[in-house]
Design an enzyme around this catalytic site. Structure first.
Site, PDB file in Angstrom:
ATOM      1  N   LYS A 275      -9.278   2.458  -1.787  1.00  9.23           N
ATOM      2  CA  LYS A 275      -9.516   1.795  -0.511  1.00  9.23           C
ATOM      3  C   LYS A 275     -10.915   2.139  -0.007  1.00  9.23           C
ATOM      4  O   LYS A 275     -11.351   3.291  -0.083  1.00  9.23           O
ATOM      5  CB  LYS A 275      -8.462   2.250   0.501  1.00  9.23           C
ATOM      6  CG  LYS A 275      -8.422   1.451   1.793  1.00  9.23           C
ATOM      7  CD  LYS A 275      -7.188   1.838   2.602  1.00  9.23           C
ATOM      8  CE  LYS A 275      -7.033   0.998   3.851  1.00  9.23           C
ATOM      9  NZ  LYS A 275      -5.769   1.313   4.558  1.00  9.23           N
TER      10      LYS A 275
ATOM     11  N   GLU B 268       0.831  -1.195   0.000  1.00  6.06           N
ATOM     12  CA  GLU B 268       0.000   0.000   0.000  1.00  6.06           C
ATOM     13  C   GLU B 268       0.878   1.262   0.000  1.00  6.06           C
ATOM     14  O   GLU B 268       1.840   1.365   0.764  1.00  6.06           O
ATOM     15  CB  GLU B 268      -0.869  -0.055   1.256  1.00  6.06           C
ATOM     16  CG  GLU B 268      -1.829   1.077   1.466  1.00  6.06           C
ATOM     17  CD  GLU B 268      -2.637   0.880   2.753  1.00  6.06           C
ATOM     18  OE1 GLU B 268      -3.658   1.583   2.902  1.00  6.06           O
ATOM     19  OE2 GLU B 268      -2.255   0.037   3.599  1.00  6.06           O
TER      20      GLU B 268
ATOM     21  N   CYS C  80      -5.434  -3.333   2.611  1.00  8.04           N
ATOM     22  CA  CYS C  80      -5.161  -3.420   4.046  1.00  8.04           C
ATOM     23  C   CYS C  80      -6.413  -3.517   4.921  1.00  8.04           C
ATOM     24  O   CYS C  80      -7.006  -4.575   5.060  1.00  8.04           O
ATOM     25  CB  CYS C  80      -4.289  -2.244   4.465  1.00  8.04           C
ATOM     26  SG  CYS C  80      -3.485  -2.529   6.068  1.00  8.04           S
TER      27      CYS C  80
END
Length: 640
Positions: A115, A46, A170
């Site tokens: 995200k 990331e 994540c």
């Protein structure tokens, strides 16, 4: 890429925080290295173009502009490479900043996935800088190109359409409703996760459970690449805990704090087969956009471990737990049947071999659960033309050690009379000679069961049923078949486990000698007092057949793929010619002998593979094996 295998890599470069130029060079070097190793899907952490720990520097216009430029350079670098790469960066769109994963391949940026969940608790402050990803797809200008961005993007390989990749970042995985769920239900069978998960005590265990569990729940491959050495350690440390998983199994994990690249091969066709089998895996159409990319179809060298004993757990602890569990399942199944039928006895033919030994041990456990006297177990030894002293003595000793009711009925006279009646020459040792003995034994057991108010306990195992290695209406038949879903390779471990844990030296000695005795039906006369008829010389090694059975029935693999995997699993044990020879035998017998499996007696399922016509295997008895045998013959031609 052949036969569904895709080599993948989870990579953590040692980045320099905020130095996009240095990071670009480092990322390109790692991509080149991974591609040279044969990786087709390469996943980096990331925000790795800038570093995850830039904090308020993400708000700097210079940083964002340089990150875009770096992405273009990384994309251009992939022009001559045969791979798809996922790399993280901050991206501004319409006045808002997004934490995105960029997919690049063949010189182009294919798409951006933002995200979804932005952690803003404890040490995380992502909501300070970033905006939650948009639901509907938008178009982002990047240089001279327009690139799609959105949460509902899938990346589909044109040359291998079975491969579809979904992306999450994540924190997305750590939430109650990860985006990967929706990706999978819309067709993604590989999930990549670009992460920057900091390290705290014990977090690695939970992280592995999350990745492994998600790959199991979604029947997918999962590639997790996390930030590591190079990120700022102002308040936290990153360990580069890279993980590759497939359907609940961790294929490879990195040594933490080492920025180690990990590689493995994900079996896409296996995942698709699992989804076809599981009818509750309900697919959806949620308006996803599929973005094409292409990879060369070429041989993938297998580095992942191929277990030669798929039915047998590798570790001693797991194996013992599995053995105790299976013995309990078998015993509980028999207990219920004995209760329901109000049987006063259980009748078992004891040969001194593995299968009948296991059946007797299970029956003893069932009787103990019912509080019944072992003397109500009618353990019958039936010496015939092929019985050896070793197996006879073991049978007698075993029965006495377990305090069962010993009965001996010789079949020689009855079989000779039967041969006379049907005109069979006893000197001709053909299939009639062998099966006549097996059917006589079954008749004896059935009649003793009638006489004692009991039922006949079957001894045949899963491997024999798969090969049809049973006499129809002989040992093929019983009133409850306790071993019917236990493969031969596991029968051995069950008996050994019992020997190791019984606490009886005499019983242990008998069981160990049974384990050391060659597998045989003992239907042909012995030679010099020793077993002359060894099953594995006739039908092939059971460890090979169990391997074939697992991969054919459990995973639905084609013969060529099973052959390829067997060569890897049994390297140094069997040569290619031997593996192919017995694979042909397996397919020929499996198809030809289905009629025996179509009328099996009841018996408990203990594992993921079974052949009961009322349970796992609904197969016509008249199915042709032609297309499978043709593939095997083609392999034979290739070997020449």
């Amino acid at each position: 890429m052949k036969q569904g295998f895709v080599k993948v890599a989870a990579v953590t470069p040692k980045i320099v925080v905020a130095d996009t130029k240095e990071n670009t060079a480092l990322i390109c070097a790692e991509i080149k290295k991974a591609e040279k190793e044969g990786a087709k899907i390469i996943v980096l952490p990331e925000l790795c173009i800038t570093g995850y720990t830039c904090s308020d520097l993400f708000l700097q216009e210079k940083m964002l502009r340089e990150a875009r430029q770096s992405l273009l350079e990384i994309a251009a670098f992939t022009f001559a490479l045969d791979c798809i790469v996922f790399v993280g960066l901050p991206l501004e769109y319409n006045g808002k900043l997004y934490n995105v994963a960029a997919a690049v391949s063949n010189g182009k940026v294919l798409g951006f996935v933002p995200k979804t969940y932005l952690p803003n608790y404890n040490e995380f402050y992502e909501a300070r800088h970033f905006t939650r990803g948009m639901e509907e797809m938008v178009q982002v200008s990047l240089g001279e190109e327009v690139v799609p961005m959105g949460k509902k993007l899938l990346f589909t390989c044109q040359t291998m359409p079975e491969l579809k990749i979904g992306v999450e970042l994540c924190e997305d995985l750590w939430t109650p409703e990860p985006p990967s769920i929706r990706h999978a239900l819309n067709g993604a069978n590989v999930i990549v996760n670009l992460s920057a998960s900091d390290e705290t005590t014990g977090k690695d265990i939970y992280r592995e459970e999350l990745v492994g569990g998600q790959s199991a729940r979604l029947l997918c491959g999962y590639i997790y690449a996390s930030a590591g050495d190079g990120e700022s350690t102002q308040d936290v440390v990153y360990s580069a805990h890279n993980i590759i998983a497939e359907n609940g199994r961790i294929l490879k994990k990195a040594k933490r704090f080492a920025n180690e690249t990990v590689y493995s091969e994900i079996d896409v066709l296996r995942l698709n087969a699992e989804r076809r089998r599981m009818t509750t895996f309900e697919t959806r159409m949620d308006g996803y956009t599929e973005i094409p990319f292409a990879l060369k179809i070429e041989e993938t060298e297998l580095t992942r471990y191929i277990d030669p004993m798929p039915f047998v757990p590798g570790s001693k602890t797991d194996r013992e737990r599995r053995c105790d569990e299976i013995l309990s399942i078998q015993a509980m199944g028999l207990k219920k049947r004995l209760e329901h039928t109000h049987c006063k006895s259980a009748v078992i033919g004891i040969s001194g071999g593995l299968d009948s030994t296991l059946a007797l041990l299970v029956t003893v456990r069932a009787f103990d659960l019912l509080g019944m006297d072992h003397k109500n177990i009618k353990a019958v030894t039936m010496p015939g033309f092929g019985t050896t002293d070793r197996t006879y003595d073991n049978a007698v000793s075993l029965i006495k050690c377990l305090n069962a009711d010993f009965m001996e009925v010789s079949i020689r006279d009855a079989v000779n009379i039967h041969f006379r009646d049907i005109g069979q020459d006893p000197k001709v040792h053909d299939v009639t000679y062998e099966n006549g003995q097996a059917r006589e034994r079954t008749q004896i057991l059935m009649d003793i069961a009638n006489k004692t108010g009991g039922m006949v306990i079957g001894t045949g195992d899963l491997s024999e049923l798969a090969l049809g290695w049973a006499t129809y209406n002989g040992d093929h038949m019983s009133m409850y078949a306790v071993n019917a879903s236990v493969p031969k390779t596991l029968v051995r471990h069950l008996v050994r486990y019992y020997a190791d844990t019984c606490g009886d030296e005499a019983l242990e000695a008998v069981l160990l000698d049974v384990l050391d005795t060659p597998v045989s039906p003992e239907l042909l006369p012995p030679e010099d007092g020793k077993i002359s008829q060894k099953t594995e010389d006739l039908v092939g090694p059971y460890e090979l057949h169990d391997f074939y059975l697992y991969h054919m029935l459990r995973l639905g693999y084609a013969p060529a793929k099973i052959y390829r995997l067997a060569k890897v699993a049994f390297v140094g044990t069997y040569d290619d010619e031997t593996i192919l020879k017995w694979l042909k035998t397996f397919y020929r017998r499996f198809f030809a002998q289905q009629f025996k499996r179509s009328c099996l007696p009841d018996g408990p399922k203990v594992g993921s593979v079974a052949v009961s016509p009322r349970g796992d295997l609904r197969m016509p008895s008249d199915a042709s094996a032609r297309i499978w045998m043709e593939e095997l013959e083609a392999l034979n031609t290739e070997r020449r």
